[in-house]
Design a protein around this motif. Structure first.
Motif, PDB file in Angstrom:
ATOM      1  N   THR A 153      36.264  17.211 -21.464  1.00  0.00           N
ATOM      2  CA  THR A 153      35.613  15.907 -21.664  1.00  0.00           C
ATOM      3  C   THR A 153      35.645  15.487 -23.131  1.00  0.00           C
ATOM      4  N   SER A 157      29.067   6.190  -8.060  1.00  0.00           N
ATOM      5  CA  SER A 157      29.526   7.529  -8.422  1.00  0.00           C
ATOM      6  C   SER A 157      29.365   7.731  -9.930  1.00  0.00           C
ATOM      7  N   GLU A 192      31.680   8.468 -11.901  1.00  0.00           N
ATOM      8  CA  GLU A 192      32.804   7.737 -12.538  1.00  0.00           C
ATOM      9  C   GLU A 192      32.484   6.260 -12.719  1.00  0.00           C
ATOM     10  N   GLU A 193      31.907   5.673 -11.678  1.00  0.00           N
ATOM     11  CA  GLU A 193      31.572   4.242 -11.766  1.00  0.00           C
ATOM     12  C   GLU A 193      30.496   4.000 -12.824  1.00  0.00           C
ATOM     13  N   SER A 215      29.908   5.912 -15.424  1.00  0.00           N
ATOM     14  CA  SER A 215      30.492   6.150 -16.748  1.00  0.00           C
ATOM     15  C   SER A 215      31.273   4.930 -17.204  1.00  0.00           C
TER      16      SER A 215
END
Ligand SMILES: NC(=O)c1ccc[n+]([C@@H]2O[C@H](COP(=O)([O-])OP(=O)(O)OC[C@H]3O[C@@H](n4cnc5c(N)ncnc54)[C@H](O)[C@@H]3O)[C@@H](O)[C@H]2O)c1
Length: 324
Positions: free
Chosen positions: A28, A301, A303-304, A306
């Motif tokens: 990351t 999620s 991801e969404e 972030s």
């Protein structure tokens, strides 16, 4: 007086002679550092023993590029395609003028990795660790040239967040700390220098203090997890993006500034401090926090979320730069 939110990736305030950077460990944090260094036109060599690390880093840096462009952080000629990946540590370090280490947060692993990098690099090359909380005095303990080892702790994602905390260990040379500070400034970061090492450095200790009380409030049923988060994000968190807690309360003192704030409100704050909690984070409490966050996420999620965070971060950093 440095009260601005300086550190925009687009605003390099210093020149650096450093041209080649090795990024060691590309999860990351390492992949995000690599994106920033590439945007600043540096020669970037990435190494990571994990299978798939090269593909991940290339995907990440390409994905980070639009945000870096939106920030004006991409120098002419810079291109994420310039990234070089070397699975072998020695090959990755050959010719490196600065190393940013981002391996797993385990003291034994980092101590060994630092000793190996130390043996491979000329003694003047600074090796900086992204470690969130380890003490450099311990990480540098097996190095023959410990004077060049520093902590350069970023915040996720390092290609967007300006802050880097820089601190040496017992055997670090002051010149290496200065060199790291200069390098981070040159790539557009806002480094701060710690005068002594403490576990968690400064910012993570501040986050830990706030999070402990947030958990305590959830445990006591004072408010839901979502509302406790809103109490930060919709309230003081907005001000903290501009000024830290001291300057914020200087303004809270009105015309009398911090002096008046202390005279007027230190007493009540001392009362709050005496009442703050030290929660025992039992499995049941962990479950409540996990469920609370899931509810707060409303089906989005990680991801969404972030992506939403990163879009807002770019807008915020640009707004702070323009309003600063
Ligand atoms: N995640 C965060 O929010 C955050 C923020 C600031 C700093 N950090 C620090 O950054 C560092 C990396 O954290 P992360 O979240 O990117 O972890 P991560 O697990 O995403 O990445 C770690 C990477 O290190 C690689 N690795 C394993 N052994 C290695 C070795 N011997 N040599 C080189 N690479 C090796 C792994 O393959 C992996 O890709 C840690 O020290 C952490 O404390 C993390």
């Amino acid at each position: 007086m440095a009260v601005d939110a300086a550190g925009l990736p687009g605003e390099a305030s210093e020149e650096t002679a450093i041209r080649r950077v090795a990024v060691v460990g590309a999860g990351t944090i390492g992949a995000s550092w690599a994106a920033l260094f590439l945007a600043r036109g540096l020669d970037v060599v990435v190494t990571d023993p994990a299978e798939g690390a090269e593909a991940f880093t290339r995907r990440f840096t390409a994905g980070a590029w639009p945000a870096l462009e939106a920030l004006g952080a991409v120098l002419p000629g810079a291109d994420p395609g310039h990234l070089r990946f070397e699975p072998d540590l020695g090959a990755a370090l050959a010719g490196a003028e600065f190393v940013q280490e981002n391996g797993p947060e385990r003291e034994a692993l980092k101590t060994d990795l630092f000793a190996r990098m130390d043996a491979l690099l000329p003694p003047e090359v600074v090796i900086a660790s992204s470690s969130s909380g380890l003490l450099m005095s311990r990480v540098q303990s097996a190095c023959r040239h410990p004077g060049r080892c520093v902590i350069g702790h970023p915040f996720n994602p390092p290609h967007l967040i300006p802050l880097v905390e820089v601190v040496g260990g017992e055997r670090t040379d002051a010149a290496s700390v200065e060199r790291a500070m200069g390098f981070y400034r040159a790539v557009g970061k806002h480094p701060i220098r710690l005068h002594k090492e403490v576990p968690g450095h400064v910012a993570n200790r501040l986050q830990a203090a706030l999070w402990r009380e947030a958990i305590h409030l959830a445990a006591e049923g004072v408010a839901s997890v979502a509302d406790i988060d809103a109490a930060v994000a919709q309230g003081p968190g907005l001000r903290w993006a501009i000024f830290g807690p001291h300057m914020t309360f200087h303004l809270g003192g009105g015309g009398g500034g911090m002096e008046h704030f202390l005279a007027h409100l230190l007493g009540p704050f001392e009362g709050f401090w005496a009442d703050l909690g030290e929660p025992r984070v039992t499995p049941a409490l962990q479950r409540r926090i996990v469920d609370g966050v899931r509810e707060e996420a409303e089906g989005l999620s990680v991801e969404e979320l972030s992506a939403r965070r990163d879009r807002a971060l770019v807008a915020l950093i640009r707004a702070l730069g323009e309003g600063g």
